[in-house]
Design an enzyme around this catalytic site. Structure first.
Site, PDB file in Angstrom:
ATOM      1  N   GLU A 276      63.582  51.188  35.115  1.00 16.80           N
ATOM      2  CA  GLU A 276      62.548  50.237  34.734  1.00 16.80           C
ATOM      3  C   GLU A 276      61.414  50.228  35.745  1.00 16.80           C
ATOM      4  OE1 GLU A 276      65.972  47.949  32.517  1.00 16.80           O
ATOM      5  OE2 GLU A 276      65.554  47.571  34.621  1.00 16.80           O
ATOM      6  N   THR A 277      60.224  49.924  35.242  1.00 16.96           N
ATOM      7  CA  THR A 277      59.026  49.691  36.051  1.00 16.96           C
ATOM      8  C   THR A 277      58.460  48.345  35.641  1.00 16.96           C
ATOM      9  OG1 THR A 277      58.507  52.059  36.225  1.00 16.96           O
ATOM     10  CG2 THR A 277      56.698  50.516  36.595  1.00 16.96           C
TER      11      THR A 277
END
Length: 301
Positions: free
Chosen positions: A46-47
């Site tokens: 995830e970002t």
């Protein structure tokens, strides 16, 4: 103007362990497409993109992306994003603590953050209760999808279940006999899609742990989201309150569970799950963990 980014390892106190997270600040003028491409470029589970909040009493608006799509909520970006913001909000030395308020797709999330000279810890109240969902995975098909045998599925009274958050992610919880079974998992993608659905997320767990002080050991797989295996899954850990309440049936009181994840893939992670039980259900659920900064830089886009 270049945008700042940082890489944090979340649910650990040691660099190069836990679940790596990219945090991008100054993301207000990025389009959805640009955010998705940047998340794919980082290619982490995830970002999180931090923007100006809609409500000026909040700290930031958060957008969370896997390499292939956006999420309304996720645990390790919430912990890591809040700790990154806290470092900026409360510079200096010694003990610093306070509340970071994030606007996420699932709703407003209040995160308590504690910083010291050599440690950072965050804990948040899960904004929605996990709900039991119908259509639990077929044990035989699940076993085939993970390279296991049907007799290795389940322990004690724990059986496959499906829990999720309204407006958020859902998870197939698959109990297995012990750690030796967890270690032998080998995902067959074609059978996995048949068992868990083309957008499925399988959270496989057992009671046996590496430390006697810990509650469960888990592995988590979401290949359709671009996550072949996740070192630490905060949202699934929050939803794990569902199977715990269903099968272990704790009496009224407050309970703390330390969940192990990531060790088998070389990224040891420790997730703190707290459940306040009242009248057979969860009155409140909290997720907590540490994080450490391992890199900082700028994006030239």
């Amino acid at each position: 103007m270049p945008r700042a980014y940082a890489i944090l390892d979340v649910f650990t106190t040691k660099p190069l362990e836990g679940n790596p997270l990219a945090v991008v600040t100054g993301a207000d003028d990025l389009s959805d497409t640009a955010m998705q491409k940047i998340a794919a470029e980082f290619n982490l589970s995830e970002t999180i993109f931090l923007c100006q909040p809609s409500n000026d009493r909040h700290t930031a608006k958060a957008r969370i992306f896997t390499p292939v799509h956006e999420l309304p909520f996720a645990g390790h970006p919430t912990v890591g994003g809040a700790i990154h913001l806290a470092h900026s909000l409360w510079p200096g030395a010694g003990k610093r603590e306070g509340i970071v308020v994030l606007e996420e797709g699932i709703g407003t999330v209040r995160v308590g953050v504690r910083l010291t000279n050599d440690d950072a810890y965050a804990e948040f109240d899960v904004p929605k209760q996990p709900a039991a969902l119908g259509g639990a995975v077929d044990p035989d098909l699940a076993a085939a999808a993970l390279g296991l045998t049907p007799r290795e599925i389940g322990f004690e009274n724990h059986k496959p279940t499906r829990y999720g958050f309204a407006g958020g992610a859902s998870f197939d919880f698959l109990p297995v006999r012990d750690l030796s079974v967890l270690r032998r998992i080998s995902v067959d993608r074609r059978t996995f899609d048949k068992a868990f659905g083309e957008t499925g997320h399988a959270h496989v767990y057992c009671r046996e742990t590496l430390s006697r002080d810990h509650a469960f050991h888990a592995r988590s797989f979401a290949p359709a989201a671009g996550i072949e295996e996740d070192p630490a899954t905060g949202s699934a850990s929050a939803a794990m309150a569902g199977p715990i309440l269903q099968f272990d049936q704790p009496v009224a009181g407050s309970y703390e569970y330390i969940l192990e994840q990531g060790d088998i893939m070389g990224r040891p992670s420790r997730i703190r799950l707290e459940i306040d039980v009242d009248g057979g259900g969860a009155h409140a659920i909290r997720i907590g963990g540490h994080a450490v900064v391992v890199a900082e830089g700028t994006l030239a886009v």
